[in-house]
Design an enzyme around this catalytic site. Sequence first.
Site, PDB file in Angstrom:
ATOM      1  N   SER A 151       6.890  20.403 -79.421  1.00 31.61           N
ATOM      2  CA  SER A 151       6.400  21.491 -80.271  1.00 31.61           C
ATOM      3  C   SER A 151       7.347  22.681 -80.355  1.00 31.61           C
ATOM      4  O   SER A 151       7.239  23.489 -81.278  1.00 31.61           O
ATOM      5  CB  SER A 151       5.031  21.971 -79.782  1.00 31.61           C
ATOM      6  OG  SER A 151       5.138  22.588 -78.516  1.00 31.61           O
ATOM      7  N   LYS A 167       4.500  28.378 -76.021  1.00 31.29           N
ATOM      8  CA  LYS A 167       4.597  28.674 -77.457  1.00 31.29           C
ATOM      9  C   LYS A 167       5.278  30.034 -77.622  1.00 31.29           C
ATOM     10  O   LYS A 167       5.551  30.746 -76.662  1.00 31.29           O
ATOM     11  CB  LYS A 167       3.209  28.731 -78.112  1.00 31.29           C
ATOM     12  CG  LYS A 167       2.324  27.502 -77.912  1.00 31.29           C
ATOM     13  CD  LYS A 167       2.843  26.272 -78.631  1.00 31.29           C
ATOM     14  CE  LYS A 167       1.924  25.069 -78.376  1.00 31.29           C
ATOM     15  NZ  LYS A 167       2.521  23.819 -78.895  1.00 31.29           N
TER      16      LYS A 167
END
Length: 277
Positions: free
Chosen positions: A91, A166
């Site tokens: 990701s 993230k």
Amino acid sequence: MNDDSSSTWETTPPAGDGPAEPTTRFSTSGSRASSRSSAYDEDDAPKFSRKKTKKKQPFWKELLVIFSVALLLTVVIQTFVARVFVIPSASMETTLHGCTGCVNDKVLVEKITYLFNDPRPGDVIVFRGPPNWTGGKQPPNFVVGTLQDLGSMVNLSEPSGTDFIKRVIAVGGQTVECCDDEGRVLVDGKPLDEPYLNFGGGPRQQDSFEKVTVPAGKLWVMGDNRNNSSDSRKHGDPTPADGAIPVENVVGKARVIVIPVGRWGGISDFNPQTGGK
């Protein structure tokens, strides 16, 4: 002045016919009358005891102590200062590697910064996933979690599965939406400058989502591999705003890629709202 000792001077004329200088003898008695010429009694000599040689500890005991101290220091440092995390997913590519068939990046995450400041847009953070991120999976207890994380660092076990990494896109009170005519995310109505985005060589297209106001005390986070990231957009349950993660869940800021050696280097915290300024 009183003196407990007594001394006697005696002058003896020399024998013989002619005059001669008198000879003098001095004798001392009392407490100072000890003769320096007396023989030294060996029985009166001070006796020195030999110190017992300390018995050396067996090697296995020394090794056990060293191992225990090292483990304690590791736990203390990882709990309060910094910690290494394994990146298991794609990701955040290409900023961070986490892919099948490649060497997953291991990153150093420091915890000191957020003791004094909250995360800012652009920071790459590690956080504990809230229940709507983990599917209700609970993080392991401290001991099990620490051993599991240590094992994952040397590929002996899998990461806990309750920690995520993230990039912070917006903070509490800001609005987020996607997208403008150029496919850019908007924060407070202004397009973001995101040079770190990865679209796999394809067009810069992102999945659209409705405008969301980030609740106070929470962060809106997204992956750099924008179309291959399960982030705040995907975990908005029961409302889109629930995709934001609590600031209190933040573990620390990702600073450096430590493994593999060929990718060693700092991790950019480019602020997309200000163009990196």
